[in-house]
Design an enzyme around this catalytic site. Structure first.
Site, PDB file in Angstrom:
ATOM      1  N   ASN A  12       0.868  -1.168   0.000  1.00 53.46           N
ATOM      2  CA  ASN A  12       0.000   0.000   0.000  1.00 53.46           C
ATOM      3  C   ASN A  12       0.907   1.220   0.000  1.00 53.46           C
ATOM      4  O   ASN A  12       1.443   1.614   1.041  1.00 53.46           O
ATOM      5  CB  ASN A  12      -0.888  -0.055   1.251  1.00 53.46           C
ATOM      6  CG  ASN A  12      -1.855   1.106   1.335  1.00 53.46           C
ATOM      7  OD1 ASN A  12      -1.765   2.056   0.535  1.00 53.46           O
ATOM      8  ND2 ASN A  12      -2.759   1.052   2.283  1.00 53.46           N
ATOM      9  N   ARG A  96      -2.513  -2.030  -3.542  1.00 50.11           N
ATOM     10  CA  ARG A  96      -3.714  -1.217  -3.369  1.00 50.11           C
ATOM     11  C   ARG A  96      -3.593  -0.029  -4.321  1.00 50.11           C
ATOM     12  O   ARG A  96      -2.602   0.702  -4.277  1.00 50.11           O
ATOM     13  CB  ARG A  96      -3.798  -0.710  -1.937  1.00 50.11           C
ATOM     14  CG  ARG A  96      -4.940   0.255  -1.774  1.00 50.11           C
ATOM     15  CD  ARG A  96      -4.947   0.861  -0.402  1.00 50.11           C
ATOM     16  NE  ARG A  96      -6.089   1.732  -0.242  1.00 50.11           N
ATOM     17  CZ  ARG A  96      -6.042   2.926   0.330  1.00 50.11           C
ATOM     18  NH1 ARG A  96      -4.908   3.387   0.821  1.00 50.11           N
ATOM     19  NH2 ARG A  96      -7.121   3.654   0.448  1.00 50.11           N
ATOM     20  N   HIS A 185     -12.565   3.192  -0.155  1.00 49.39           N
ATOM     21  CA  HIS A 185     -12.604   2.179   0.921  1.00 49.39           C
ATOM     22  C   HIS A 185     -13.318   0.914   0.449  1.00 49.39           C
ATOM     23  O   HIS A 185     -13.866   0.160   1.259  1.00 49.39           O
ATOM     24  CB  HIS A 185     -13.364   2.684   2.173  1.00 49.39           C
ATOM     25  CG  HIS A 185     -12.670   3.746   2.947  1.00 49.39           C
ATOM     26  ND1 HIS A 185     -13.360   4.755   3.594  1.00 49.39           N
ATOM     27  CD2 HIS A 185     -11.375   3.957   3.237  1.00 49.39           C
ATOM     28  CE1 HIS A 185     -12.512   5.541   4.224  1.00 49.39           C
ATOM     29  NE2 HIS A 185     -11.290   5.082   4.022  1.00 49.39           N
ATOM     30  N   HIS A 213     -17.599   2.595   7.750  1.00 49.62           N
ATOM     31  CA  HIS A 213     -16.141   2.497   7.892  1.00 49.62           C
ATOM     32  C   HIS A 213     -15.660   3.812   8.498  1.00 49.62           C
ATOM     33  O   HIS A 213     -15.611   4.847   7.825  1.00 49.62           O
ATOM     34  CB  HIS A 213     -15.500   2.261   6.514  1.00 49.62           C
ATOM     35  CG  HIS A 213     -14.005   2.251   6.540  1.00 49.62           C
ATOM     36  ND1 HIS A 213     -13.252   1.106   6.317  1.00 49.62           N
ATOM     37  CD2 HIS A 213     -13.100   3.230   6.790  1.00 49.62           C
ATOM     38  CE1 HIS A 213     -11.970   1.385   6.434  1.00 49.62           C
ATOM     39  NE2 HIS A 213     -11.850   2.678   6.710  1.00 49.62           N
ATOM     40  N   ARG A 246     -11.273  15.819   7.274  1.00 53.11           N
ATOM     41  CA  ARG A 246     -12.055  16.258   6.107  1.00 53.11           C
ATOM     42  C   ARG A 246     -13.461  16.655   6.536  1.00 53.11           C
ATOM     43  O   ARG A 246     -14.056  16.022   7.407  1.00 53.11           O
ATOM     44  CB  ARG A 246     -12.167  15.134   5.067  1.00 53.11           C
ATOM     45  CG  ARG A 246     -10.851  14.708   4.466  1.00 53.11           C
ATOM     46  CD  ARG A 246     -11.097  13.741   3.309  1.00 53.11           C
ATOM     47  NE  ARG A 246      -9.862  13.099   2.911  1.00 53.11           N
ATOM     48  CZ  ARG A 246      -9.644  11.774   2.980  1.00 53.11           C
ATOM     49  NH1 ARG A 246     -10.591  10.958   3.391  1.00 53.11           N
ATOM     50  NH2 ARG A 246      -8.487  11.277   2.602  1.00 53.11           N
ATOM     51  N   GLU A 389      -8.295  -4.899   5.194  1.00 48.51           N
ATOM     52  CA  GLU A 389      -8.126  -4.560   3.780  1.00 48.51           C
ATOM     53  C   GLU A 389      -6.970  -5.338   3.153  1.00 48.51           C
ATOM     54  O   GLU A 389      -7.035  -5.736   2.000  1.00 48.51           O
ATOM     55  CB  GLU A 389      -7.909  -3.052   3.638  1.00 48.51           C
ATOM     56  CG  GLU A 389      -9.190  -2.277   3.921  1.00 48.51           C
ATOM     57  CD  GLU A 389      -8.968  -0.794   4.165  1.00 48.51           C
ATOM     58  OE1 GLU A 389      -8.560  -0.432   5.282  1.00 48.51           O
ATOM     59  OE2 GLU A 389      -9.195  -0.005   3.240  1.00 48.51           O
TER      60      GLU A 389
HETATM   61  P1  ADP Z   1      -6.925   5.156   8.810  1.00 54.49           P
HETATM   62  O1  ADP Z   1      -6.668   3.757   8.295  1.00 54.49           O
HETATM   63  O2  ADP Z   1      -8.033   5.883   8.132  1.00 54.49           O
HETATM   64  O3  ADP Z   1      -5.725   5.988   9.041  1.00 54.49           O
HETATM   65  P2  ADP Z   1      -7.850   3.797  11.244  1.00 54.49           P
HETATM   66  O4  ADP Z   1      -8.938   2.932  10.722  1.00 54.49           O
HETATM   67  O5  ADP Z   1      -6.613   3.150  11.718  1.00 54.49           O
HETATM   68  O6  ADP Z   1      -7.527   4.987  10.260  1.00 54.49           O
HETATM   69  O7  ADP Z   1      -8.470   4.679  12.446  1.00 54.49           O
HETATM   70  C1  ADP Z   1      -7.688   5.605  13.125  1.00 54.49           C
HETATM   71  C2  ADP Z   1      -8.567   6.332  14.122  1.00 54.49           C
HETATM   72  O8  ADP Z   1      -9.220   5.400  14.969  1.00 54.49           O
HETATM   73  C3  ADP Z   1      -7.804   7.240  15.074  1.00 54.49           C
HETATM   74  O9  ADP Z   1      -7.621   8.507  14.503  1.00 54.49           O
HETATM   75  C4  ADP Z   1      -8.728   7.292  16.292  1.00 54.49           C
HETATM   76  O10 ADP Z   1      -9.628   8.365  16.137  1.00 54.49           O
HETATM   77  C5  ADP Z   1      -9.519   6.020  16.210  1.00 54.49           C
HETATM   78  N1  ADP Z   1      -9.188   5.068  17.279  1.00 54.49           N
HETATM   79  C6  ADP Z   1      -8.210   4.156  17.312  1.00 54.49           C
HETATM   80  N2  ADP Z   1      -8.227   3.473  18.482  1.00 54.49           N
HETATM   81  C7  ADP Z   1      -9.256   3.967  19.192  1.00 54.49           C
HETATM   82  C8  ADP Z   1      -9.820   3.687  20.496  1.00 54.49           C
HETATM   83  N3  ADP Z   1      -9.316   2.744  21.285  1.00 54.49           N
HETATM   84  N4  ADP Z   1     -10.892   4.399  20.891  1.00 54.49           N
HETATM   85  C9  ADP Z   1     -11.411   5.358  20.104  1.00 54.49           C
HETATM   86  N5  ADP Z   1     -10.944   5.667  18.877  1.00 54.49           N
HETATM   87  C10 ADP Z   1      -9.875   4.990  18.437  1.00 54.49           C
END
Ligand code: ADP
Length: 403
Positions: A12, A96, A185, A213, A246, A389
């Site tokens: 990715n 990806r 996504h 998601h 965003r 993913e």
């Molecule tokens: P991406 O792949 O879009 O970067 P993720 O799916 O890994 O993001 O999600 C990241 C977000 O998940 C973080 O910015 C946070 O807001 C949220 N997050 C991660 N762990 C926790 C938790 N234990 N409790 C609440 N929110 C969480």
């Protein structure tokens, strides 16, 4: 490919990062996972975990000039564990690719013509496709004999009917510039909607699912009988839900106003809506854990940001219930969806008339497994379904090279 080739390397490639996983397709075991960050800076960092060898995470810091150097460093780490890219057990590399336009609705073996077409899509995905292309070229140079497969973020949404995909703007202008709703996504929405059906003990063709998601980027989709019929992201990932940075849905006239009245340039407006809006724009934090902590301390800005986030989510649950007609399940996934119980509780609160409810004690359970959080009486199953993913990309890649 030899009969013993059962491993897929998933890449990715982002603009300044490469995430990778080496997966054995016999049973989906992760052999190694890792991440190269800050490519092109002096402080690049490679974190590699050799899971098969049971080893600890190895971290290296120091300048990694470009994607070519990054992939070479990854290959060296894999080789150190006997998992090098030259291994006869490697069946394919799955990439990806963010934007597949209208042309790529299935995983595709990459050749020169495919790569050209992915390049042709750069104007509609200027932030993402160039990095994906660089990753593909670098991997091809390292293993020119190996099948390389592109798995597109947009592909799952290609089944959206024209009335959901088309913006209500002048048709000729839209078509001339390939302006329409593509959605993103997709590998996650595909994986999670299938897993949700399995959780209900049903075939995907039998169930209608709303997938939420909620990561740093966030999107909702309406999946009817295994096919996507609507999704919240559009031409770009900016449309739809409130996200980490965003804005999601906004009156397009806000952009004219920012230009004409506030004197901002197009790039400044782009940066404002993509990087300085959403939760971070509303309250200065984009991590849901931090926002919840601030709310617990009585912080009103954090609370308002949370309420705006939830209000938008509710609107999409309502809209997609209407689009689907009958909803069998609502599935929460990704970082926020899988971990933030207060988000799940608030998003479904008050929707009892729609057959949706959350059981507080089930919602409080922490687990990596797909699970139901709705009470038994509820007509609609509310579920937490961890996304994967990389596994989905590996499975699609492996199925294609074995077809
Ligand atoms: P991406 O792949 O879009 O970067 P993720 O799916 O890994 O993001 O999600 C990241 C977000 O998940 C973080 O910015 C946070 O807001 C949220 N997050 C991660 N762990 C926790 C938790 N234990 N409790 C609440 N929110 C969480």
């Amino acid at each position: 490919m030899t009969a013993t080739a059962t491993r897929v390397l998933v890449l990715n490639s982002g603009s300044s990062s490469v995430k990778y996983q080496l997966i054995d397709m016999n049973d989906g075991t992760r052999l190694a996972v890792g991440l190269v960050e800050r490519i092109g800076e002096q402080t690049s960092r490679l974190a590699h975990t050799p899971l098969a060898a049971g080893g600890d995470k190895r971290e290296t810091e120091g300048a990694i000039a470009d994607h070519d150097a990054a992939l070479k460093a990854v290959a060296a780490e894999l080789a150190a564990d006997g998992l090098g890219l030259d291994s006869p057990q490697l069946a394919a590399i799955g990439h990806r690719v963010v934007h597949g336009g209208l042309k790529f609705t299935e995983p595709t073996v990459i050749d020169d013509a495919v790569l050209k077409e992915i390049e042709r899509l750069v104007p509609v995905a200027p932030l993402h496709n160039p990095a994906n292309i660089t990753g593909i070229r670098t991997a091809q140079a390292m293993r020119p004999d190996l099948p390389q497969v592109a798995v597109f973020d947009t592909a799952f949404h290609a089944t959206m009917p024209e009335y959901a995909a088309r913006y209500a703007i002048d048709v000729e202008t839209a078509d001339a510039h390939r302006i329409r709703r593509y959605g993103f996504h997709g590998t996650s929405h595909a994986y999670v909607s299938r897993k949700t059906a399995a959780l209900l003990g049903k075939d995907p063709s039998e169930v209608n699912v709303i997938v939420l998601h909620l990561g740093n980027g966030a999107s909702a989709s309406a999946v009817a009988g295994g096919r996507c019929v609507d999704t919240s992201m559009g031409l770009t990932p900016l449309e739809g839900l409130v996200m980490g940075t965003r804005s999601g849905d906004i009156d397009p006239a806000v952009t004219f106003h920012l230009k004409r009245v506030a004197g901002m340039s197009t790039d400044e407006i782009d940066g404002l809506l993509n990087k300085k809006s959403g939760l971070i724009g509303l309250c200065g934090d984009n991590d849901m854990r931090e926002i919840r902590r601030r709310i617990d301390e009585g912080d009103e800005r954090a609370e308002l940001a949370f309420d705006i986030y939830i209000h938008r989510l509710k609107k999409y649950i309502g809209a997609y219930s209407a689009v689907l007609g009958r909803v069998d399940a609502v599935a929460f996934t990704a970082g926020v969806g899988e971990n933030a119980a207060p988000v799940r509780e608030a998003a479904v609160a008050g929707l009892e008339e729609m057959g949706m409810a959350v059981d507080a004690s089930l919602n409080a359970v922490r687990s990596d497994e797909p699970r139901l959080i709705s009470p038994e009486y509820a007509r609609v199953a509310v579920a937490v379904v961890p996304t994967d993913e990389e596994l989905e990309i590996a499975q699609q890649t492996y199925a294609l090279v074995n077809a």
